[in-house]
Design an enzyme around this catalytic site. Structure first.
Site, short mmCIF file in Angstrom:
data_model
loop_
_atom_site.label_atom_id
_atom_site.label_comp_id
_atom_site.label_asym_id
_atom_site.label_seq_id
_atom_site.Cartn_x
_atom_site.Cartn_y
_atom_site.Cartn_z
N CYS A 1 30.02 12.60 13.65
CA CYS A 1 30.54 11.88 12.63
C CYS A 1 30.16 12.17 11.52
O CYS A 1 30.41 11.51 10.29
CB CYS A 1 30.77 10.16 13.07
SG CYS A 1 28.97 9.59 12.84
N CYS B 1 28.12 8.09 19.23
CA CYS B 1 28.27 9.39 19.19
C CYS B 1 26.76 9.77 18.63
O CYS B 1 26.23 10.70 18.45
CB CYS B 1 29.40 10.18 18.18
SG CYS B 1 29.37 9.44 16.63
N GLN C 1 1.56 -1.62 1.14
CA GLN C 1 2.66 -1.27 0.46
C GLN C 1 3.01 0.30 0.84
O GLN C 1 4.06 0.69 0.61
CB GLN C 1 2.72 -1.55 -0.85
CG GLN C 1 2.39 -2.95 -1.55
CD GLN C 1 2.28 -3.26 -2.84
OE1 GLN C 1 3.12 -3.25 -3.48
NE2 GLN C 1 1.11 -3.19 -3.14
N HIS D 1 6.41 -1.71 3.42
CA HIS D 1 7.71 -0.85 2.97
C HIS D 1 8.09 0.44 3.88
O HIS D 1 8.56 1.17 3.63
CB HIS D 1 7.08 -0.08 1.71
CG HIS D 1 7.06 -1.25 0.42
ND1 HIS D 1 6.47 -1.03 -0.67
CD2 HIS D 1 7.29 -2.55 0.33
CE1 HIS D 1 6.32 -2.08 -1.32
NE2 HIS D 1 7.05 -3.02 -0.68
N1 APR Z 1 -9.06 2.96 -6.12
C1 APR Z 1 -8.04 1.89 -6.32
N2 APR Z 1 -7.27 1.76 -6.94
C2 APR Z 1 -6.73 2.94 -7.59
C3 APR Z 1 -7.19 4.26 -7.51
C4 APR Z 1 -8.46 4.20 -6.87
N3 APR Z 1 -9.11 5.30 -6.39
N4 APR Z 1 -6.85 5.17 -8.07
C5 APR Z 1 -5.76 4.39 -8.59
N5 APR Z 1 -5.64 3.10 -8.29
C6 APR Z 1 -4.83 1.99 -9.00
C7 APR Z 1 -4.16 2.19 -10.34
O1 APR Z 1 -4.98 1.97 -11.44
C8 APR Z 1 -2.68 1.51 -10.11
O2 APR Z 1 -3.15 0.14 -10.32
O3 APR Z 1 -3.62 2.03 -7.83
C9 APR Z 1 -2.63 1.39 -8.49
C10 APR Z 1 -1.25 2.22 -8.11
O4 APR Z 1 -0.12 1.11 -8.55
P1 APR Z 1 1.41 1.97 -8.23
O5 APR Z 1 1.39 3.28 -8.92
O6 APR Z 1 2.09 0.94 -8.96
O7 APR Z 1 1.60 1.64 -6.62
P2 APR Z 1 1.62 0.68 -5.92
O8 APR Z 1 0.82 -0.74 -6.70
O9 APR Z 1 1.24 0.63 -4.75
O10 APR Z 1 3.11 0.11 -6.06
C11 APR Z 1 3.78 -0.63 -5.19
O11 APR Z 1 6.10 0.00 -5.86
O12 APR Z 1 7.01 2.05 -6.37
C12 APR Z 1 7.01 1.15 -5.46
O13 APR Z 1 7.56 0.88 -3.26
C13 APR Z 1 6.60 1.25 -4.12
O14 APR Z 1 4.65 0.73 -2.54
C14 APR Z 1 5.04 1.04 -3.75
C15 APR Z 1 5.18 -0.48 -4.90
#
Ligand code: APR
Length: 240
Positions: free
Chosen positions: A149, A132, A99, A117
Site C-alpha cells: 500500500c 499488508c 530529551q 522524545h
Molecule cells: N555540557 C552541558 N551542556 C552543554 C554542553 C556540554 N558539554 N555543550 C552544550 N551544552 C548546552 C548548551 O549550552 C545548550 O543550552 O546544551 C544545551 C543544548 O540545548 P538545545 O540545543 O536547545 O537542545 P535541547 O535543550 O536538548 O533541545 C530540547 O528541542 O529541538 C528540540 O526535540 C528537540 O530534544 C530537543 C529539544
C-alpha cells in the site's frame, strides 16, 4: 555551604533531566548548534515535522539516516557513564529522563531511561498500518515503505507539534513529583513539556541544579547553576 555532592549524598530520590548538551562531548551537535555540511541550509524545525516528512519524505528520511550514521560512529561520554554507574551503585535512587533520541544513555548502561522524545534507532508506520503493513517485509527505499500500500516508515521520534508518548511523560512527571533533587543537564530549557519538569520539581521544594556552560531558561528555578561541561562535571559530582 553544603556542596552539590552533599545534596546528592543526602537525596532520597534524584531525577536527572538531560538534553542535547549531554551528548556534545561525544561529538553529537546540539539542536541549536548551527547545522553543518549538506544540512546547513535547513533548520531542525523545518525537518523534524510530519508536514516536512509528508512534503519531502526523502529529504527528512536522509537527514535522520545521516544522524543515525553519525551516532553509530560516536560513543557515550564520561557523563553518560557516570550516570549509569551511579544507577548501578544506588539502585532506585536516580531516575533518568532524557530529551535525547541518540540512545547514548542506554548504550552507557543507564537502565529505564525515560526517552521523552523517542529513539532515533526505532521506526514506525507513518499512517495507521493496514493488514499488508508488516515491519518485517518493507521495501527498501528513502524511506522504506509497505510494498503493497506504500505506507511509509518514519523515525519513531517526537516531531515538533506532536504529543509526547504518554507513558514516558507520565513516568517523567512522577519522577519530578517524587524527587528531592533534580539535576538539569545540557538543555536550553526551551522546549515543553520537558522543561516544565524542572518547574514542577522547584515548585515542590526539591533542589534544582542546572549543569550547562551557558545560561539557560531554567536558571530561574535553579538553586545552583554549575557552568561546566557535563562530561567533566558529572563524574566528580556522582562519585561516592
Ligand atoms: N555540557 C552541558 N551542556 C552543554 C554542553 C556540554 N558539554 N555543550 C552544550 N551544552 C548546552 C548548551 O549550552 C545548550 O543550552 O546544551 C544545551 C543544548 O540545548 P538545545 O540545543 O536547545 O537542545 P535541547 O535543550 O536538548 O533541545 C530540547 O528541542 O529541538 C528540540 O526535540 C528537540 O530534544 C530537543 C529539544
Amino acid at each position: 555551604m553544603p556542596t552539590v555532592r552533599d545534596w546528592i549524598g543526602s537525596a532520597h530520590h534524584i531525577a536527572v533531566l538531560t538534553g542535547a548538551g549531554m551528548s556534545a562531548e561525544s561529538g553529537v551537535p546540539t539542536f541549536r548548534d548551527a547545522q553543518t555540511g549538506l544540512w546547513a541550509q535547513f533548520k531542525p524545525e523545518d525537518l523534524a515535522t510530519e508536514d516536512a516528512f509528508r512534503a519531502h519524505p526523502r529529504r527528512v528520511w536522509d537527514w535522520y539516516q545521516f544522524r543515525r550514521d553519525m551516532i553509530a560512529r560516536v560513543a557515550p561520554n564520561a557523563g553518560h557513564l557516570a550516570l549509569a554507574a551511579f544507577q548501578q551503585r544506588h539502585p532506585g535512587r536516580l531516575t533518568l529522563i532524557t530529551q535525547n533520541v541518540d540512545g547514548l544513555h542506554q548504550r552507557a548502561g543507564s537502565t529505564d531511561a525515560i526517552a521523552l522524545h523517542g529513539n532515533l534507532a526505532d521506526d514506525r508506520w507513518l499512517d495507521m498500518p493496514r493488514d499488508c503493513c508488516d515491519p518485517e517485509f518493507v521495501e527498501a527505499g528513502h524511506p522504506p515503505h509497505c510494498p503493497t500500500c506504500g505506507n511509509l516508515r518514519r523515525p519513531a521520534v517526537v516531531w515538533f507539534g506532536e504529543m509526547l508518548p504518554l507513558p514516558a511523560l507520565d513516568a517523567a512527571q512522577k519522577a519530578a513529583n517524587r524527587c528531592d533533587l533534580m539535576l538539569v543537564v545540557g538543555t536550553s530549557g526551551l522546549v515543553y513539556p520537558a522543561a516544565g519538569l524542572a518547574h514542577t520539581a522547584h515548585r515542590r521544594g526539591a533542589r534544582v541544579v542546572v549543569i550547562n556552560p551557558e545560561a539557560t531558561e531554567l536558571d530561574v528555578v535553579a538553586d545552583l547553576c554549575l557552568h561546566e561541561p557535563a562530561a567533566q562535571c558529572l563524574p566528580t559530582l556522582l562519585e561516592d
